[in-house]
Scaffold this motif. Structure first.
Motif, mmCIF file in Angstrom:
data_model
loop_
_atom_site.group_PDB
_atom_site.id
_atom_site.type_symbol
_atom_site.label_atom_id
_atom_site.label_comp_id
_atom_site.label_asym_id
_atom_site.label_seq_id
_atom_site.Cartn_x
_atom_site.Cartn_y
_atom_site.Cartn_z
ATOM 1 N N ARG A 108 1.175 -1.439 0.162
ATOM 2 C CA ARG A 108 -0.012 -0.006 0.084
ATOM 3 C C ARG A 108 1.205 1.556 -0.305
ATOM 4 N NH1 ARG A 108 -3.386 -3.141 3.913
ATOM 5 N NH2 ARG A 108 -5.095 -4.188 3.096
ATOM 6 N N ASP B 161 -17.378 -9.444 -0.316
ATOM 7 C CA ASP B 161 -16.231 -8.211 -0.135
ATOM 8 C C ASP B 161 -15.721 -7.193 -1.752
ATOM 9 O OD1 ASP B 161 -14.730 -7.840 1.749
ATOM 10 O OD2 ASP B 161 -12.911 -8.362 0.591
ATOM 11 N N GLU B 162 -16.121 -7.623 -2.691
ATOM 12 C CA GLU B 162 -15.660 -7.207 -4.127
ATOM 13 C C GLU B 162 -16.608 -5.895 -4.559
ATOM 14 O OE1 GLU B 162 -15.610 -9.495 -7.754
ATOM 15 O OE2 GLU B 162 -15.865 -7.735 -8.524
ATOM 16 N N ASP B 165 -16.177 -3.287 -1.213
ATOM 17 C CA ASP B 165 -14.882 -2.877 -1.797
ATOM 18 C C ASP B 165 -15.277 -1.280 -2.243
ATOM 19 O OD1 ASP B 165 -12.856 -3.587 -0.477
ATOM 20 O OD2 ASP B 165 -12.533 -5.074 -1.698
ATOM 21 N N ARG B 166 -16.584 -1.878 -3.840
ATOM 22 C CA ARG B 166 -16.000 -0.556 -4.159
ATOM 23 C C ARG B 166 -17.483 0.345 -3.242
ATOM 24 N NH1 ARG B 166 -17.497 -4.597 -7.869
ATOM 25 N NH2 ARG B 166 -20.262 -4.788 -7.440
ATOM 26 N N TYR B 168 -16.845 1.163 -0.983
ATOM 27 C CA TYR B 168 -15.938 1.737 0.485
ATOM 28 C C TYR B 168 -15.373 2.821 -0.493
ATOM 29 C CZ TYR B 168 -11.439 3.089 2.266
ATOM 30 O OH TYR B 168 -10.253 3.269 2.944
ATOM 31 N N GLU B 169 -15.310 2.907 -1.814
ATOM 32 C CA GLU B 169 -14.105 3.425 -2.813
ATOM 33 C C GLU B 169 -14.978 5.176 -3.094
ATOM 34 O OE1 GLU B 169 -12.263 1.292 -5.460
ATOM 35 O OE2 GLU B 169 -10.959 0.315 -4.177
ATOM 36 N N ARG B 197 -12.805 2.802 6.253
ATOM 37 C CA ARG B 197 -12.155 2.003 6.359
ATOM 38 C C ARG B 197 -11.949 0.933 7.636
ATOM 39 N NH1 ARG B 197 -7.604 2.675 2.930
ATOM 40 N NH2 ARG B 197 -5.689 1.824 3.569
ATOM 41 N N GLU B 200 -14.497 -1.418 5.784
ATOM 42 C CA GLU B 200 -13.761 -2.237 4.645
ATOM 43 C C GLU B 200 -13.019 -3.372 5.375
ATOM 44 O OE1 GLU B 200 -10.370 -2.400 1.615
ATOM 45 O OE2 GLU B 200 -10.226 -1.479 3.661
ATOM 46 N N ARG B 201 -12.275 -3.084 6.097
ATOM 47 C CA ARG B 201 -11.571 -3.817 6.971
ATOM 48 C C ARG B 201 -11.894 -5.505 7.477
ATOM 49 N NH1 ARG B 201 -6.069 -2.184 7.597
ATOM 50 N NH2 ARG B 201 -5.946 -1.841 5.833
ATOM 51 N N ASP B 204 -12.817 -7.822 4.305
ATOM 52 C CA ASP B 204 -11.662 -8.619 4.756
ATOM 53 C C ASP B 204 -11.398 -9.273 5.373
ATOM 54 O OD1 ASP B 204 -11.615 -6.611 2.480
ATOM 55 O OD2 ASP B 204 -9.663 -5.740 3.832
#
Lengths: 240, 240
Positions: A108, B161-162, B165-166, B168-169, B197, B200-201, B204
């Motif tokens: 990162r 999760d994908e 992630d999207r 989150y972005e 964040r 998002e974690r 994961d």
């Protein structure tokens, strides 16, 4: 590498297997340390090829994690380790999980080196250097402590994390001030902030590895306990 | 809770021990899920006492992690499990480490609920709701999959999760826009960003737990492999 006392085994083969796994953890540690060092240098020198090198070594670290993990499970199944041998295998299983994630954080950081920063913006990156060197030093020392299963050295790294946390907080405040002064630079500064966060997390993971070393040597789980209790465990004032 | 097939043991006592540990993992999971739910509610309703409740349940989660960890090591030492029993113990060891860290992230989110936000600033927090519900759903489903060691359900969470992630972005970009529009609000918005964040974690980590379930059921480590390879493993087109 120093030989550590991993218990006396009837089987010399078992000793060899444990030593081989330990060696591979140290290789993995060396690789991850190199990743972090390269990521920091890449950021400092805006060195894109070096950043790419960090990103491309990811699969090696991942492959090592999976293969060491497998070797540990094999050892448990075949050798049925007990006492300190079992603690070593457990400590290894946990250490490689943290090492792999330190590698992810290094990636990162490396990605930030691939962003373009103009001359005015380079000051943001400079602010990462101190924390970066502090955390890189922690990683180096904790790997060294792991190689020798050195309780005192592990304890020292454990204590250093507090300083890294303080440095991270000061850095965060500084970066937020930059943001308020120059709102157009916010996206760039955010990238630096994420890198600072990654460094802070790497410090935490070094602290975790220090805890596994203490667990191996002292047979006591020191996660989530007070600083005083860890000190008692390490200094051996309480039963080991 | 459904009984899962954990192998046939000569010792009924061994079965009982494994079941007891599995039950404790589910208790720990329930506690962490409650922490995340409470943290999100606390943020939504600016409910400070609820945020304090999240922060004060931390020691329960930590104590469960340490005691389950110890029980797993005991089982390995005493029962010398092999094959799927050993995989279950390893999957449990890894799962509780992720659960504990999900609890830590929930705490970080709860802390944001203790900050004061004025009327104009409340819109920042609202933006967390979607991602929060998405990730809470993932956690609920992966714990359910763990309880039944349900391969298909684990695989579904893994794929979700994908989307997280999207989301989150998109959220990150939105929050950065808010920052540029109102630089004085940057410190507040940063807190919301850290919470995003954290979410998002957590996503994961739910994905990690899904991987441990696949490892237990299929005997194959699917970390760091391609989406196609995971699909092949789950759908059993390749040797299981």
């Amino acid at each position: 590498m120093d030989k550590i006392n991993v218990g006396k085994h009837i089987s010399g083969k078992f000793n060899e297997e444990l030593e081989a796994v330990r060696n591979r953890v140290l290789s993995m540690g060396g690789l991850v340390e190199q990743q972090l060092q390269d990521a920091l240098s890449a950021v400092e020198a805006f060195d894109e090829p070096l950043a790419d090198k960090v990103l491309s070594s990811d699969h090696k670290v991942n492959a090592l994690e999976v293969s060491i993990d497998e070797a540990c499970v094999q050892i448990i199944a075949k050798r049925q380790p007990a006492a300190s041998d079992l603690r070593l295998v457990i400590a290894i299983l946990k250490t490689i999980a943290d090492l792999e994630r330190i590698g992810d954080e290094a990636e990162r950081i490396a990605k930030v080196a691939k962003e373009s920063f103009n001359n005015d913006q380079q000051q943001f990156l400079v602010s990462l250097e101190n924390l970066g060197q502090q955390v890189l030093g922690m990683l180096h020392r904790v790997l060294d402590a792991f190689a020798r299963m050195d309780l005192e050295a592990a304890y020292e790294v454990h204590q250093q994390d507090e300083q890294a946390d303080r440095q991270y907080e000061a850095l965060t405040r500084q970066l937020m001030t930059y943001m308020m002064e120059d709102p157009r630079a916010i996206p760039k500064i955010m990238n630096v902030l994420w890198s600072a966060r990654s460094l802070e997390r790497i410090g935490d993971r070094c602290q975790n590895i220090a805890e596994y070393i203490i667990f191996f040597v002292k047979g006591k789980d020191v996660r989530h306990v007070s600083a005083e209790s860890i000190e008692r465990t390490v200094k051996g004032k309480q039963g080991s």
